[in-house]
Design a protein around this motif. Structure first.
Motif, PDB file in Angstrom:
ATOM      1  N   LEU A   3       0.949  -0.774   0.220  1.00  0.00           N
ATOM      2  CA  LEU A   3      -0.107  -0.155   0.102  1.00  0.00           C
ATOM      3  C   LEU A   3       0.466   1.429   0.025  1.00  0.00           C
ATOM      4  CD1 LEU A   3      -2.798  -0.711   2.413  1.00  0.00           C
ATOM      5  CD2 LEU A   3      -2.872  -1.437   0.344  1.00  0.00           C
ATOM      6  N   THR A   4       0.475   2.416  -1.088  1.00  0.00           N
ATOM      7  CA  THR A   4       0.694   3.646  -0.369  1.00  0.00           C
ATOM      8  C   THR A   4      -0.019   3.955   0.450  1.00  0.00           C
ATOM      9  OG1 THR A   4       1.929   3.638  -2.472  1.00  0.00           O
ATOM     10  CG2 THR A   4       1.961   5.970  -2.124  1.00  0.00           C
ATOM     11  N   VAL A   5       0.517   4.643   1.178  1.00  0.00           N
ATOM     12  CA  VAL A   5      -0.224   5.795   2.741  1.00  0.00           C
ATOM     13  C   VAL A   5       0.102   7.748   2.341  1.00  0.00           C
ATOM     14  CG1 VAL A   5      -0.789   6.090   4.863  1.00  0.00           C
ATOM     15  CG2 VAL A   5      -0.763   3.897   4.221  1.00  0.00           C
ATOM     16  N   TYR A   6      -0.643   8.092   2.490  1.00  0.00           N
ATOM     17  CA  TYR A   6       0.028   9.424   2.338  1.00  0.00           C
ATOM     18  C   TYR A   6      -0.861  10.144   3.872  1.00  0.00           C
ATOM     19  CZ  TYR A   6      -0.131  14.163   1.097  1.00  0.00           C
ATOM     20  OH  TYR A   6       0.004  15.670   1.213  1.00  0.00           O
ATOM     21  N   LEU A   7       0.732  10.673   3.936  1.00  0.00           N
ATOM     22  CA  LEU A   7       0.607  11.042   5.895  1.00  0.00           C
ATOM     23  C   LEU A   7       0.077  12.851   5.917  1.00  0.00           C
ATOM     24  CD1 LEU A   7       3.559   9.191   7.489  1.00  0.00           C
ATOM     25  CD2 LEU A   7       1.008   8.478   7.248  1.00  0.00           C
ATOM     26  N   ALA A   8      -0.837  13.136   5.940  1.00  0.00           N
ATOM     27  CA  ALA A   8      -1.801  14.128   5.630  1.00  0.00           C
ATOM     28  C   ALA A   8      -1.134  15.088   7.269  1.00  0.00           C
ATOM     29  CB  ALA A   8      -3.371  14.513   5.172  1.00  0.00           C
ATOM     30  N   GLY A   9      -0.869  16.518   7.348  1.00  0.00           N
ATOM     31  CA  GLY A   9      -1.526  17.151   9.444  1.00  0.00           C
ATOM     32  C   GLY A   9       0.286  17.720   9.131  1.00  0.00           C
ATOM     33  N   GLU A  10       0.084  18.587  10.032  1.00  0.00           N
ATOM     34  CA  GLU A  10       1.288  19.211  10.439  1.00  0.00           C
ATOM     35  C   GLU A  10       2.658  18.450  10.386  1.00  0.00           C
ATOM     36  OE1 GLU A  10       3.067  19.177  12.901  1.00  0.00           O
ATOM     37  OE2 GLU A  10       2.254  17.726  14.444  1.00  0.00           O
ATOM     38  N   VAL A  33       4.141   8.346   1.613  1.00  0.00           N
ATOM     39  CA  VAL A  33       4.660   9.522   1.192  1.00  0.00           C
ATOM     40  C   VAL A  33       3.597  10.878   2.166  1.00  0.00           C
ATOM     41  CG1 VAL A  33       4.410   8.473  -0.860  1.00  0.00           C
ATOM     42  CG2 VAL A  33       2.498   9.595  -0.540  1.00  0.00           C
ATOM     43  N   GLY A  34       3.864  12.082   1.133  1.00  0.00           N
ATOM     44  CA  GLY A  34       3.030  13.218   1.772  1.00  0.00           C
ATOM     45  C   GLY A  34       4.036  14.872   1.687  1.00  0.00           C
ATOM     46  N   PRO A  35       3.745  15.782   2.518  1.00  0.00           N
ATOM     47  CA  PRO A  35       3.776  16.867   1.821  1.00  0.00           C
ATOM     48  C   PRO A  35       5.229  17.300   1.900  1.00  0.00           C
ATOM     49  CG  PRO A  35       2.785  16.683   3.829  1.00  0.00           C
ATOM     50  CD  PRO A  35       2.590  15.736   3.483  1.00  0.00           C
ATOM     51  N   MET A  36       5.495  18.249   1.986  1.00  0.00           N
ATOM     52  CA  MET A  36       6.842  18.011   1.553  1.00  0.00           C
ATOM     53  C   MET A  36       7.116  18.934   2.802  1.00  0.00           C
ATOM     54  SD  MET A  36      10.276  19.346   1.187  1.00  0.00           S
ATOM     55  CE  MET A  36      10.099  18.578  -0.387  1.00  0.00           C
ATOM     56  N   LEU A  80      -3.903   4.712   1.055  1.00  0.00           N
ATOM     57  CA  LEU A  80      -4.684   5.640   2.285  1.00  0.00           C
ATOM     58  C   LEU A  80      -4.196   6.916   2.470  1.00  0.00           C
ATOM     59  CD1 LEU A  80      -6.209   4.385   4.737  1.00  0.00           C
ATOM     60  CD2 LEU A  80      -3.951   3.315   5.983  1.00  0.00           C
ATOM     61  N   VAL A  81      -5.193   7.847   3.400  1.00  0.00           N
ATOM     62  CA  VAL A  81      -4.868   8.598   3.561  1.00  0.00           C
ATOM     63  C   VAL A  81      -4.707   8.890   4.831  1.00  0.00           C
ATOM     64  CG1 VAL A  81      -4.871  11.058   3.832  1.00  0.00           C
ATOM     65  CG2 VAL A  81      -5.171   9.492   2.260  1.00  0.00           C
ATOM     66  N   ILE A  82      -3.699   9.108   6.029  1.00  0.00           N
ATOM     67  CA  ILE A  82      -3.478   9.051   7.515  1.00  0.00           C
ATOM     68  C   ILE A  82      -3.783  10.635   7.472  1.00  0.00           C
ATOM     69  CG2 ILE A  82      -2.657   8.372   9.241  1.00  0.00           C
ATOM     70  CD1 ILE A  82      -1.790   5.954   8.534  1.00  0.00           C
ATOM     71  N   ALA A  83      -3.900  11.599   8.895  1.00  0.00           N
ATOM     72  CA  ALA A  83      -4.641  12.710   8.534  1.00  0.00           C
ATOM     73  C   ALA A  83      -4.368  12.693  10.807  1.00  0.00           C
ATOM     74  CB  ALA A  83      -5.042  13.478   8.682  1.00  0.00           C
ATOM     75  N   LEU A  84      -3.318  13.535  10.308  1.00  0.00           N
ATOM     76  CA  LEU A  84      -2.984  14.087  11.889  1.00  0.00           C
ATOM     77  C   LEU A  84      -3.748  15.340  12.496  1.00  0.00           C
ATOM     78  CD1 LEU A  84      -1.080  12.870  14.346  1.00  0.00           C
ATOM     79  CD2 LEU A  84      -0.570  15.352  14.542  1.00  0.00           C
ATOM     80  N   PHE A  85      -4.894  15.657  13.599  1.00  0.00           N
ATOM     81  CA  PHE A  85      -4.628  16.721  13.367  1.00  0.00           C
ATOM     82  C   PHE A  85      -3.536  17.492  15.462  1.00  0.00           C
ATOM     83  CE2 PHE A  85      -8.508  16.859  11.389  1.00  0.00           C
ATOM     84  CZ  PHE A  85      -8.275  17.758  11.102  1.00  0.00           C
ATOM     85  N   GLY A  86      -3.382  17.593  15.720  1.00  0.00           N
ATOM     86  CA  GLY A  86      -2.367  17.530  16.555  1.00  0.00           C
ATOM     87  C   GLY A  86      -2.529  18.711  17.177  1.00  0.00           C
ATOM     88  N   GLU A  87      -2.131  18.989  18.254  1.00  0.00           N
ATOM     89  CA  GLU A  87      -2.786  19.437  19.273  1.00  0.00           C
ATOM     90  C   GLU A  87      -1.974  21.424  19.965  1.00  0.00           C
ATOM     91  OE1 GLU A  87      -3.057  18.146  23.745  1.00  0.00           O
ATOM     92  OE2 GLU A  87      -2.162  16.208  22.755  1.00  0.00           O
ATOM     93  N   LYS A  88      -0.908  21.380  19.001  1.00  0.00           N
ATOM     94  CA  LYS A  88       0.076  22.828  18.974  1.00  0.00           C
ATOM     95  C   LYS A  88      -0.334  23.614  17.828  1.00  0.00           C
ATOM     96  CE  LYS A  88       4.078  24.695  19.879  1.00  0.00           C
ATOM     97  NZ  LYS A  88       5.754  24.165  20.054  1.00  0.00           N
ATOM     98  N   TYR A  89      -0.668  23.105  16.694  1.00  0.00           N
ATOM     99  CA  TYR A  89      -0.258  24.663  15.118  1.00  0.00           C
ATOM    100  C   TYR A  89      -1.824  24.000  14.851  1.00  0.00           C
ATOM    101  CZ  TYR A  89       4.774  23.329  15.797  1.00  0.00           C
ATOM    102  OH  TYR A  89       6.085  23.596  16.640  1.00  0.00           O
ATOM    103  N   LYS A  90      -2.223  25.272  14.555  1.00  0.00           N
ATOM    104  CA  LYS A  90      -3.250  25.363  13.545  1.00  0.00           C
ATOM    105  C   LYS A  90      -3.101  23.992  12.548  1.00  0.00           C
ATOM    106  CE  LYS A  90      -4.150  30.165  14.773  1.00  0.00           C
ATOM    107  NZ  LYS A  90      -3.956  29.838  16.076  1.00  0.00           N
ATOM    108  N   GLN A  91      -4.327  23.511  11.916  1.00  0.00           N
ATOM    109  CA  GLN A  91      -4.769  22.917  11.704  1.00  0.00           C
ATOM    110  C   GLN A  91      -5.572  22.878  10.308  1.00  0.00           C
ATOM    111  OE1 GLN A  91      -2.981  19.050  12.536  1.00  0.00           O
ATOM    112  NE2 GLN A  91      -1.823  21.437  14.458  1.00  0.00           N
TER     113      GLN A  91
END
Length: 148
Positions: A3-10, A33-36, A80-91
């Motif tokens: 599988l290729t998994v895109y890691l979205a989030g901060e 894979v994911g954002p820069m 598949l996409v895994i998206a993380l909403f962290g606690e510290k930064y704007k999301q």
């Protein structure tokens, strides 16, 4: 199956490396894979490609175009996409990427702290799975590869 998994989030914390290392230790057949993740490069890529811009607004718009191109291509090729909403930064980018995954029909694992339940309730209901930790997301990912 791989599988290729895109890691979205901060991009300011180490959550991606944590997930990648744990997936590697479990020998999961996954490519991530994911954002820069280099924030300065992400902010300056528009000017690197298009040349110096007249002000910060145009600089941001130029960079956004290139970053959105990257996201669209990598996410559309992901399983598949895994998206993380962290606690510290704007999301805002996390919300945009999670929504894009849903619009593309990509399976989505949403990671968000318990205290974000209320503001993310609609998005959580659209995700395939909502968890509170990176470890829980990894367990959900691992389950995909378990044999009956």
């Amino acid at each position: 199956m791989k599988l290729t998994v895109y890691l979205a989030g901060e991009i300011h914390t180490n959550w991606r490396n944590e997930l990648k290392e744990k997936a590697k230790s479990l020998n999961l057949p996954v490519t991530f894979v994911g954002p820069m993740e280099n924030h300065d490069r992400s902010d300056s890529i528009g000017e690197e490609i298009l040349g110096e811009q007249p002000n910060i607004i145009y600089k941001d718009e130029a960079a956004s175009s290139i970053n959105n191109l990257r996201t669209q291509i990598l996410m559309s090729k992901s399983d598949l996409v895994i998206a993380l909403f962290g606690e510290k930064y704007k999301q805002w980018n996390t919300a945009m990427d999670a929504s894009a995954a849903i619009s593309l029909g990509k399976p989505l694992i949403l990671i968000r702290p318990k205290e974000f339940h209320h503001p993310l309730k609609e998005l959580s209901r659209k995700a395939n799975v909502t968890v509170e930790t990176v470890n829980q997301a990894l367990k959900a990912l691992s389950y995909i590869f378990e044999e009956a």
